[in-house]
Design an enzyme around this catalytic site. Structure first.
Site, mmCIF file in Angstrom:
data_model
loop_
_atom_site.group_PDB
_atom_site.id
_atom_site.type_symbol
_atom_site.label_atom_id
_atom_site.label_comp_id
_atom_site.label_asym_id
_atom_site.label_seq_id
_atom_site.Cartn_x
_atom_site.Cartn_y
_atom_site.Cartn_z
ATOM 1 C CG LEU A 65 51.040 72.599 56.896
ATOM 2 C CD1 LEU A 65 50.064 72.655 55.832
ATOM 3 C CD2 LEU A 65 51.248 74.275 57.350
ATOM 4 C CG ASP A 66 49.188 73.039 64.013
ATOM 5 O OD1 ASP A 66 50.388 72.090 64.364
ATOM 6 O OD2 ASP A 66 49.278 74.105 64.572
ATOM 7 N NE ARG A 67 42.775 65.444 62.590
ATOM 8 C CZ ARG A 67 41.645 64.563 63.311
ATOM 9 N NH1 ARG A 67 41.753 64.622 64.627
ATOM 10 N NH2 ARG A 67 40.702 64.039 62.780
ATOM 11 C CG HIS A 190 49.615 75.151 68.585
ATOM 12 N ND1 HIS A 190 49.186 74.400 69.538
ATOM 13 C CD2 HIS A 190 49.821 74.281 67.543
ATOM 14 C CE1 HIS A 190 48.727 73.425 69.431
ATOM 15 N NE2 HIS A 190 49.113 73.085 67.971
#
Length: 268
Positions: A65-67, A190
């Site tokens: 998961l992106d930050r 993304h």
């Protein structure tokens, strides 16, 4: 109103959403890296180390998961289970044209996003089928070719709620929001953020693809800054028991604050 930035000054205790002898899933807060990378030189805590310390054994990441994204994050407890799940997630990243219907439904990711504007509410979910150029890091991918063709990328979405605030922002006399439920089929970097920006309805709080007028307004009006994207649930076939497992994360206090302000009743 004081604006709160996502920060983790004290060692977080992560909520464990699911655990057995082979897997553990946690609720990752916004602002937390999954593991160390070249971008994290000033960071102290990482989800992988936090989970390891909480359960007292090493864990293996099987997806990312992106930050700035919150929600369900899954780890394996052995290398063998991690390999099986990594293969499943990698296969999911391929074009859905190459997957059979049964394969496509064996691994389902469900996200919710708060976006700018009013996307039309429809009875059925819609498909974003828009290829994406591979997103590369300046340092981590410095030796990767920049000339690769865009990759196939598909995301299903359905608009769940709409709301307006009678406050002028820029040239508009009111602020409009939509709550969107999303199921990415492929797994490009993304992907959800870029697909919604492609529809001209970027996610609130997205500093890379978002609205430079709406984002400051949201921070000032709601009192915090963050990417309004949550990995709300993950369904998959257990690599050992072969049972269907669904792990769900609740909307946190900041999400609930937004729902209350916009007059929405939303449950995870």
């Amino acid at each position: 109103m004081r604006i709160e930035e996502p920060c983790l000054p004290e060692k977080p205790i992560l909520t464990i959403l699911y655990q057995d002898d082979y897997l553990v899933a946690v609720d990752k807060p916004a602002g937390l890296f999954v593991h160390r990378s070249f971008m994290d030189k000033d960071e102290i805590y990482f989800a992988l180390q936090l989970v390891r310390d909480q359960i007292g054994q090493y864990v293996y990441p099987v997806h990312r998961l992106d930050r700035p994204t919150s929600g369900v994050l899954l780890f394996a407890l052995t290398k063998e289970v991690a390999q099986k799940l990594n293969e499943a997630f990698a296969k999911k990243s391929d074009s859905f044209d190459e997957l059979g219907e049964s394969e496509a439904t064996q691994l389902t990711k469900t996200y919710y996003a708060l976006v700018r504007g009013h996307l039309p509410i429809t009875a059925q979910r819609e498909l974003i089928d828009y290829p994406l150029k591979e997103k590369l890091d300046k340092l981590g991918d410095k030796n990767v070719s920049r000339d690769k063709a865009p990759q196939s990328a598909q995301t299903y979405y359905r608009v769940m709620k709409q709301a307006s605030l009678p406050i002028a922002v820029g040239k508009f006399t009111s602020v409009r929001y939509s709550l969107v439920k999303l199921n990415p089929i492929t797994g490009r970097r993304h992907q959800i953020r870029r697909h919604l920006a492609h529809l001209r309805h970027p996610i609130i709080g997205d500093i890379n693809y978002g609205d430079n007028k709406q984002n400051p307004f949201f921070g000032q009006h709601f009192g915090f800054k963050r990417l309004m994207l949550i990995a709300q649930s993950l369904s998959f076939i257990h690599p050992v028991t072969e049972q269907l497992i669904t792990v769900t994360a609740d909307f946190d206090q900041q999400w609930q604050q937004v729902f209350k302000r916009l007059g929405w009743q939303v449950e995870a």
